[in-house]
Write an enzyme that holds these catalytic residues in place. Structure first.
Site, short mmCIF file in Angstrom:
data_model
loop_
_atom_site.label_atom_id
_atom_site.label_comp_id
_atom_site.label_asym_id
_atom_site.label_seq_id
_atom_site.Cartn_x
_atom_site.Cartn_y
_atom_site.Cartn_z
N CYS A 1 -5.38 -2.65 2.78
CA CYS A 1 -5.20 -2.30 4.37
C CYS A 1 -6.32 -3.12 4.93
O CYS A 1 -6.63 -4.35 4.71
CB CYS A 1 -5.31 -0.63 4.49
SG CYS A 1 -4.77 -0.30 6.37
N GLU B 1 0.85 -1.35 0.01
CA GLU B 1 -0.03 0.11 0.06
C GLU B 1 0.83 1.21 0.07
O GLU B 1 1.84 1.34 0.56
CB GLU B 1 -1.01 -0.12 1.06
CG GLU B 1 -1.79 1.14 1.59
CD GLU B 1 -2.55 1.16 2.81
OE1 GLU B 1 -3.29 2.06 2.90
OE2 GLU B 1 -2.05 0.22 3.70
N LYS C 1 -9.56 2.23 -3.13
CA LYS C 1 -10.05 1.32 -1.89
C LYS C 1 -11.55 1.92 -1.78
O LYS C 1 -11.67 3.22 -1.78
CB LYS C 1 -9.07 1.97 -0.85
CG LYS C 1 -9.41 1.30 0.53
CD LYS C 1 -8.49 1.79 1.67
CE LYS C 1 -8.82 1.03 2.91
NZ LYS C 1 -7.80 1.48 3.94
#
Length: 503
Positions: free
Chosen positions: A372, A263, A321
């Site tokens: 994440c 990430e 995301k």
């Protein structure tokens, strides 16, 4: 002089709750989840609704205060809060999470007094499901995750981790029944039989394959940069960070089909480094290696935490995301809370949640993407599977939490998602835990934490869906709500019968 029992109970239950994280990674004492729930259910079986609620709150506060202590680390180290204030913020979150077990035990005592032990497992796990959804959700330390690598985890492909949690709580309730009725041979035989069936069903489910392998392995390299947070977001260190990751990419052996970087491995917008992106496209084309790279995306005046797939000279593919971290990637109620947050984290911006596909295409296969803590949510992982993903990929950066239990806890949750969907899962992280996870949730290989390097392996993608992948949590929810309704009706009949006997 001993303490009065009214003082012993909350202290004892608080200590029981504080032991709850020991059932999870890295301690992996999965049996403790059953033992602790059995003690909690047994201690509150005949108390008033008020005492039941306080007991649930004490247990929950102890569990979360000790289980998510690591949230204080970034608050102290990067938001510059003193330890007292940082721990106070964690205590507030722990108090919020404790409301769910408090409500569970209160409801059971208030509305199901005659059938409390039977309804508690359903209410307990249903409250965990609610905790993972309300106010964007917080699924950490849910009961089912404790059984990821135990026999009971075998229920995951059928009922998901909440179904696993329901079975776990059910075993705990049956143990309490066995203890109270240990002299009644009929009840003992029934209780033991119920526990055996739950374990046998899990063991049988582990041997069933719901998906089928794609007879074409994919050769993957996971890159772990081990860049300290203080360097990663320091503009004076940017060139060194980019150079380090590029060096790791260029060291990829011949035959690797996919490189995966963590990430925000490149802590810039793609618009700021067009020459580097073009150079990676040329390298990808020459080496026939796709690259999935964590990088911030600037598009249409919106910021995204994203992953870009570089596949030779082909147009870029993006995963943006979708499930953002409150107070980390965006500020809830910005007009009200923005000034307070910016006092501690000046310059913290608001990312925009992505709304595109949850998959990327890699060598003709679909890759279910997450970034994440999205991997903590079964519903987020399932989006990619519904779109046809044959394997799962997560890119993360847990360096904010140092050498804490946050890292192994996240790995355990990722393994549960692999089991639920019966898909191999690959994780590329900045500081750990970078790992290959099999479709059965086993950790095939992993890099040591806080080590710069790369991990190579071949994965076998899998087609098809498990029952959980197809229907999600609906079977679990229907089962819970039906059982709760039937037990409420049974409780009313028993209460009416008791009232008629008195009259």
């Amino acid at each position: 002089m001993g303490m009065p029992s009214s003082q012993i109970r909350p202290i004892s239950i608080l200590l029981l709750g504080a032991c709850w994280p020991l059932a999870f990674a890295p301690f992996d004492q999965s049996y403790l989840a059953i033992v602790l729930l059995a003690f909690l259910f047994g201690l509150t079986e005949s108390v008033s609704p008020r005492i039941a609620a306080w007991s649930g709150a004490a247990f929950g506060f102890g569990a979360f205060a000790s289980g998510i202590y690591w949230l204080a680390i970034p608050l102290h180290n990067f938001a510059h809060m003193d330890w007292l204030l940082a721990c106070g913020a964690v205590a507030l979150l722990a108090f919020y999470c404790a409301l769910y077990p408090a409500l569970t035990l209160w409801l059971a005592a208030r509305w199901w007094p005659q059938t409390r032990l039977m309804v508690l497992p359903f209410l307990w796990v249903l409250s965990e499901w609610l905790r993972a959804r309300l106010f964007t959700g917080f699924p950490w330390l849910a009961t089912g995750y404790s059984q990821t690598w135990s026999i009971l985890g075998g229920w995951a492909p059928l009922l998901g981790q909440y179904g696993v949690g329901l079975v776990t709580a059910g075993v705990a309730a049956l143990l309490v029944v066995l203890y109270h009725h240990r002299s009644d041979r009929r009840i003992v035989m029934s209780g033991v039989g119920g526990i055996v069936l739950l374990y046998a069903g899990a063991a049988f489910s582990q041997d069933v394959q719901w998906t089928r392998s794609v007879h074409r392995p994919l050769s993957v390299r996971l890159i772990q940069g081990d860049i300290p947070v203080t360097e990663k977001w320091n503009e004076h260190k940017l060139e060194a960070v980019l150079r380090q990751y590029i060096r790791l990419i260029l060291a990829t052996p011949t035959g690797i089909q996919l490189d995966v970087l963590p990430e925000t491995a490149f802590p810039v917008f793609q618009t700021q480094i067009p020459e580097i992106i073009h150079g990676l496209q040329v390298w990808s084309a020459n080496h026939h290696t796709d690259i999935i790279l964590g990088i911030a995306d600037l598009a249409h005046q919106h910021y995204y935490n994203a992953a870009i797939e570089i596949r030779g000279k082909a147009p870029w593919l993006w995963y943006r995301k979708q499930h953002l971290v409150p107070f980390g990637e965006y500020i809830p109620l910005p007009h009200l809370l923005g000034p307070i947050v910016h006092h501690f984290l000046p310059g913290l911006g608001n990312f925009t949640p992505g709304d595109g596909s949850s998959t990327l295409k890699v060598d003709g296969l679909r890759d279910g993407m997450s970034i994440c803590y999205e991997e903590s949510y079964s519903r987020d992982i399932r989006k990619g599977v519904v779109e046809g993903a044959t394997f799962l990929t997560n890119i993360s950066d847990y360096s904010w939490f140092g050498h804490s239990t946050a890292l192994p806890q996240s790995l355990q949750m990722a393994a549960m998602q692999a089991m639920e969907e019966e898909k191999p899962d690959i994780r590329a992280t900045n500081t750990g835990v970078t790992a290959f996870i099999s479709s059965t949730g086993k950790i095939r290989s992993r890099l040591p934490q806080f080590l710069q390097g790369a991990l190579d392996a071949k994965i076998i993608p899998r087609k098809g869906q498990t029952p959980f992948g197809r229907w999600g949590n609906w079977p679990f929810l229907i089962m819970c709500l039906s059982a709760i309704g039937l037990l409420w009706w049974k409780n009313r009949l028993m209460q009416n019968h008791a009232d008629s006997q008195v009259n």
